[in-house]
Design an enzyme around this catalytic site. Sequence first.
Site, PDB file in Angstrom:
ATOM      1  N   GLU A 196      -2.355 -12.538   8.479  1.00  0.00           N
ATOM      2  CA  GLU A 196      -3.269 -12.652   9.341  1.00  0.00           C
ATOM      3  C   GLU A 196      -4.780 -12.211   8.909  1.00  0.00           C
ATOM      4  O   GLU A 196      -5.791 -12.705   9.469  1.00  0.00           O
ATOM      5  CB  GLU A 196      -3.000 -11.631  10.477  1.00  0.00           C
ATOM      6  CG  GLU A 196      -1.821 -12.093  11.414  1.00  0.00           C
ATOM      7  CD  GLU A 196      -1.599 -11.347  12.581  1.00  0.00           C
ATOM      8  OE1 GLU A 196      -2.076 -10.201  12.658  1.00  0.00           O
ATOM      9  OE2 GLU A 196      -0.442 -11.471  13.298  1.00  0.00           O
ATOM     10  N   GLU A 214      11.665  -9.144  -7.134  1.00  0.00           N
ATOM     11  CA  GLU A 214      11.014  -7.743  -7.569  1.00  0.00           C
ATOM     12  C   GLU A 214      10.717  -7.591  -9.172  1.00  0.00           C
ATOM     13  O   GLU A 214      11.194  -6.542  -9.572  1.00  0.00           O
ATOM     14  CB  GLU A 214      12.235  -6.692  -7.047  1.00  0.00           C
ATOM     15  CG  GLU A 214      12.392  -7.006  -5.296  1.00  0.00           C
ATOM     16  CD  GLU A 214      13.173  -5.966  -4.802  1.00  0.00           C
ATOM     17  OE1 GLU A 214      13.672  -4.824  -5.511  1.00  0.00           O
ATOM     18  OE2 GLU A 214      13.419  -5.838  -3.692  1.00  0.00           O
TER      19      GLU A 214
END
Length: 776
Positions: free
Chosen positions: A495, A427
Amino acid sequence: MKYLRLSFLLAFIVFNNFAFSQNNASRTELSFDENWSFKQEDVAGAEKPDYADASWRKLNVPHDWSIEGEYDKLNTTGRGGGYLPSGIGWYRKIFTLAEEQKSKKISIEFDGVLSNSEVWINGKSLGKRPYGYSGFTYDLTPYLNFGKGKTNVIAVKADNSIQPASRYYAGAGIYRHVRLVTTNPVHFNHWGVFVSTKDADAQKANMSVEMNVENETSTLSVVELQISMVSPAGKTVKIFTPAKQNLSPKGKLKFTQLLAIDQPELWDVEHPNLYKAITKIIVNGKEIDQKTTEFGIREAKFEAATGFWLNGKNIKIKGVCLHHDAGSLGAAVPLSAWERRFKLLKEAGVNAIRVGHNPASPEFMSLCDKMGFMVMNETFDTWTASKNNGENGYNLYFKDWWEKDTRDLALRDRNHPSVIIYSVGNEIRDNLDSPEGFKKYKEQQDLIHSIIPNMPVTMALFRPSASKVYTNGFAQTMDVVGQNYRESELVNFHEANPTLKVIGTENGHTQAGWLILRDKPYMAGQFLWTGFNYLGEADWPEVTNNQGLFDVSGRWRTEGLQRQSWWSNKPVVHMVRRDDNAGKGDWVANWTPSDFDTYDVANVQVYSNCEEVELFLNGKSQGTKPKPANDSPRNWELTFEKGTIKAVGRNGGKEVSVEEFITASEPTKIILEVEKTSISNNWDDVVYVTAKVVDKDGNICPNATSLINFSVSENAEIVAVENGFNASHEKFKDTKRFAYKGSCNAIIRAKASKGEITITANSQDLTQGTTKITIK
């Protein structure tokens, strides 16, 4: 590696002095853990050899002095450091060396010092190391005194006074092992042997052995290198003797030998087979150095469409994140404590560990090898940008130290078959939508590739939409795209970019997250936050973060019970109920309400992977429910009755798993349970003793909060006590603890080499509990 204890090697030990002489062995690695003097404050002149330290505390390392302190909301470690003390600590150790050692090279190796350490030998500063998680070595040879009556003094200053320095508990002091290493002037470099698999299957493994040799003399050496490959059963399967090499004065040599092993025993999570490579340097027919390197033979790869493959088998990485503390033990964690935790993780169905967010100890990594855990190794929690509650952390040092710290970690851990991927940041708040952000990542990735070819590199991306890493091309530079939480974002990204490899680097305990891992072939794996509760990153009065599958004492949490029903290969049935009436309160795993007068409607959930589960209350069926397609728990609403509730799991109509709870009556006694009945006299070996408050029939009383007083015989010590309560401010270094959920632990270590340890637990109005443990 098992370190020889000095007590077996030395003729005498007197206070903090020791002496040793050595035969003509080619290499000796001695534990340097025993008999240090310690002072928990800044001390002027403590690095000087003649400083008077007779009044200092005598102890052995590893040692974490912060965990011994008092909780205080005003401690400068704050939320991140668990409100435990910070400051400066000094360690000193006096030793002598025999005259015949003068011809040797003598180094000291630290596996980690928290933090901002500086080391002196005989008043000479050897160097500083800001990052407390890095292992390091110093050459002592030029500054040593040899011979009878001549002493040497090692002094170590550890300074974590500048706070807040971490978002989670770090610890303080020489909290990992120390070794004194003696070699000849011609020797293998530190971390100088690398055994790697080029390709492997059940018939043949093509291997590479890289050996880095150094000549610290002023004359030419003609060296012969020898490699013996030893099977997991201890049988020498091959010996290789490459051609002799000329090693120039003050020169270095990197030599690589390609070799093959027939019918290799491959390393995987179910069969963690480990080989050894015994490498030798021979000069004029005499062995002058030898190193043993443990390794595993395996092929690991990530694929964009199908996720992760190990030895030709497509598997899901079912991982957890772990910090380096172990609750009451702090940062100085005995190996047997990790082994206990790893066994629980295996039982929950876990097959991988992300070391978050810093390097773990060498023995932690070796245990992952031995127990069959895949590892995401991780370097840093911050780069140059700070984070809340850790503003004075590694961000102050990254620019000057990242390369050295990353290089050392990669060199140290490159032989571990468990390590399947590296993360170079968690992070990270640095601007990744900039050329500088791209450069920082690529430099780290390229460095790891240069040391461990074909090792994939990732980082735990934080809020990708906000940082723009999904749209600016940053993610495309990563070997594997890793993201924390927001699993659906990672799905959408892949995707839209199906040629990229993806993995969840940090994930919650949600059902939706599990189904993405289960149902999306391209999702290589996930790492839950976390495997165990950990110290720090908690808001007062809580001092422990509460997101684990297990609490710090090793007690199963609801999240762990449910995860086992999703991840375990064995039949699982677990019952939980709402603690308060009519569906209110926390989920608890018992049938003993805290208030019988107001508890009449019980909401019960069963976590199970069985085809059907039937619930019984006092022998009467409450109905049978099939396994939902989405793996959700099965629910019942019952009118509470004292007695016995039982869940029965069946597959194919056959009973395969049962769990039963009995309503407890009043507490009457303490029973003690141990997970093993013998212990060795070794710092790394401890026994967890659980004191349970039970009723007259031996049923645990989950609402009992009795104060338990532990005592042990003189041949043992109580290392720490704990109960798993996140808001407890009791000291860990103590002999007493309040029970929480009906139990608490004492952690015991032997102080003698043989005999029997007696452990007793007492509490007012309860019959005491007693048990015995044998010292091996």
